[in-house]
Design a protein around this motif. Sequence first.
Motif, PDB file in Angstrom:
ATOM      1  N   THR A  28      -7.064  -6.485 -12.996  1.00 33.01           N
ATOM      2  CA  THR A  28      -6.386  -6.961 -11.797  1.00 33.01           C
ATOM      3  C   THR A  28      -7.352  -6.906 -10.615  1.00 33.01           C
ATOM      4  OG1 THR A  28      -5.499  -4.734 -11.402  1.00 33.01           O
ATOM      5  CG2 THR A  28      -4.084  -6.303 -12.552  1.00 33.01           C
ATOM      6  N   ILE A  29      -7.303  -7.935  -9.797  1.00 35.71           N
ATOM      7  CA  ILE A  29      -8.140  -8.033  -8.604  1.00 35.71           C
ATOM      8  C   ILE A  29      -7.230  -7.823  -7.401  1.00 35.71           C
ATOM      9  CG2 ILE A  29      -9.810  -9.428  -7.347  1.00 35.71           C
ATOM     10  CD1 ILE A  29     -10.576  -8.835 -10.295  1.00 35.71           C
ATOM     11  N   PRO A  30      -7.363  -6.698  -6.675  1.00 32.54           N
ATOM     12  CA  PRO A  30      -6.442  -6.421  -5.572  1.00 32.54           C
ATOM     13  C   PRO A  30      -6.634  -7.375  -4.400  1.00 32.54           C
ATOM     14  CG  PRO A  30      -8.198  -4.776  -5.642  1.00 32.54           C
ATOM     15  CD  PRO A  30      -8.353  -5.623  -6.874  1.00 32.54           C
ATOM     16  N   ARG A  45      -1.716  -2.567   4.049  1.00 35.12           N
ATOM     17  CA  ARG A  45      -1.357  -3.906   3.578  1.00 35.12           C
ATOM     18  C   ARG A  45      -2.053  -4.220   2.258  1.00 35.12           C
ATOM     19  NH1 ARG A  45      -2.661  -7.834   8.246  1.00 35.12           N
ATOM     20  NH2 ARG A  45      -1.947  -9.362   6.698  1.00 35.12           N
ATOM     21  N   ARG A  46      -3.272  -3.695   2.043  1.00 28.44           N
ATOM     22  CA  ARG A  46      -3.957  -3.925   0.770  1.00 28.44           C
ATOM     23  C   ARG A  46      -3.150  -3.349  -0.386  1.00 28.44           C
ATOM     24  NH1 ARG A  46     -10.427  -2.939   1.853  1.00 28.44           N
ATOM     25  NH2 ARG A  46     -10.435  -3.820   3.934  1.00 28.44           N
ATOM     26  N   ALA A  47      -2.579  -2.168  -0.145  1.00 31.76           N
ATOM     27  CA  ALA A  47      -1.872  -1.470  -1.210  1.00 31.76           C
ATOM     28  C   ALA A  47      -0.647  -2.240  -1.683  1.00 31.76           C
ATOM     29  CB  ALA A  47      -1.460  -0.076  -0.734  1.00 31.76           C
ATOM     30  N   ILE A  48      -0.058  -3.050  -0.806  1.00 33.37           N
ATOM     31  CA  ILE A  48       1.154  -3.776  -1.192  1.00 33.37           C
ATOM     32  C   ILE A  48       0.882  -5.258  -1.449  1.00 33.37           C
ATOM     33  CG2 ILE A  48       2.650  -2.172   0.022  1.00 33.37           C
ATOM     34  CD1 ILE A  48       2.875  -4.223   2.278  1.00 33.37           C
ATOM     35  N   GLY A  49      -0.367  -5.703  -1.266  1.00 35.52           N
ATOM     36  CA  GLY A  49      -0.693  -7.098  -1.513  1.00 35.52           C
ATOM     37  C   GLY A  49      -0.603  -7.433  -2.994  1.00 35.52           C
ATOM     38  N   THR A  50      -0.300  -8.693  -3.285  1.00 33.15           N
ATOM     39  CA  THR A  50      -0.165  -9.113  -4.681  1.00 33.15           C
ATOM     40  C   THR A  50      -1.539  -9.293  -5.315  1.00 33.15           C
ATOM     41  OG1 THR A  50       1.862 -10.292  -4.090  1.00 33.15           O
ATOM     42  CG2 THR A  50       0.854 -10.833  -6.217  1.00 33.15           C
ATOM     43  N   PRO A  51      -1.814  -8.606  -6.426  1.00 34.56           N
ATOM     44  CA  PRO A  51      -3.124  -8.758  -7.071  1.00 34.56           C
ATOM     45  C   PRO A  51      -3.206 -10.059  -7.848  1.00 34.56           C
ATOM     46  CG  PRO A  51      -1.760  -7.280  -8.358  1.00 34.56           C
ATOM     47  CD  PRO A  51      -0.970  -7.630  -7.124  1.00 34.56           C
TER      48      PRO A  51
END
Length: 417
Positions: free
Chosen positions: A264-266, A274-280
């Motif tokens: 998975t690419i975050p 916001r990175r933590a909840i972004g769609t990978p």
Amino acid sequence: MRELPDLVPRHAESVVCEALDDTRVVLVNGARQAGKSTLTRLAAGRRSNAVTRLLDDPATLDAAKQDPTDFVRHEDLMVIDEIQLAPELLRPIKVVVDLDPTPGRFLLTGSSRVLALRDLPDALPGRMEVIELWPFSQGEIAGEPDRFIDAAFRHGPEISHSSSLRRRDYLERLVIGGFPEAVRRSPRRRTAFFDSYLSTLIERDVLRLASIERRGEMFKLLRLLAGRAGGLLVPGTLAGQSGIPRTTLVRYLELLSTVFLTKTIPAWSSGQTRRAIGTPKLAFVDTGVACHLIGQDPVRLGEPGGAAGSMVENFVVMELARQLTWSEERGRLYHYRTKDKVEVDAVIETPDGRVIGVEVKAGATVRAEDLAGLRNLAGTLGDRFIAGFVLYTGQQTLPFGDKFRALPLDALWRLAP
């Protein structure tokens, strides 16, 4: 492509040897058949008293399980292959290296993400370095530098590169992939390898790690994922398309990542929360496997309706992921997507905040609008943005302003710093 020698130099060998010089335990983690055993044998060959234990051998595995404390007793470097088969060895290893903190005591390999195993005991915090080994990079296959990331951060948009390769050449490369056995085989025999590889991986590793209710569901999911390579990873959508319950599907996705089939690419954003909840995004570790799953050869990929676009993007992203394991520039790999669906296929950010962006085009022409995502990212970052590149299947470097260039795709592996 050139004919491979019997022994292909791996960029990771120097990384492993360097780690053994200052770290008590080194773990080389990666997919089956990626070359971990060969790599560790070469690294161990530099130590005159090194011993190797192969846990794939039933008698050796039984000895490890019967008396793990005695099994790890040795005065010099010990190589233990496929450590995930006997995770009970890790606690005795911890005791050994605590009593004698000399660097280079154990060199381990694993075909599953060992640190993610649920029955794993104390994971040797502060005592172990983990190095990921992927299937061959294109630079390793071609005998090229494989230093695009270092060149991009060092020279930015001053990079210039020309190529003799054409679109069909790239499609052939991504259908072959990077597994040593696949690279050496003819197309027909390569198909047999991929069939065997996937069957063995599901039967041996995935089923050992978890109870799979219906084996056929996993193969169905793999084919579905291969058709969505490079796309956003949304479990709810995948559950609806596959008919697999969402909770079961999430578990399957974790397993496929654990055995190094997928990655998975975050999502990148300017804020950590916001990175933590972004769609990978989803990527297959090897495009040869992905193309095999969707049944497309180079001709079919290049036809209208073929999967060239998504597979070329997957190919580039995973070449970048490989390079990050040995590049001088330390960085993390992301993708970029705004709420308005402005996208950049790959974003690499260093710890000091510098960023390069990479957009991928399967075609041999580049238009100004193809740089919309890169320009948006540059505007967000300001001076932190070093350069934006469109990697495409054309043959010349094309300037698109102060910080932007289109480069032939093989700049990935042919550039040196």
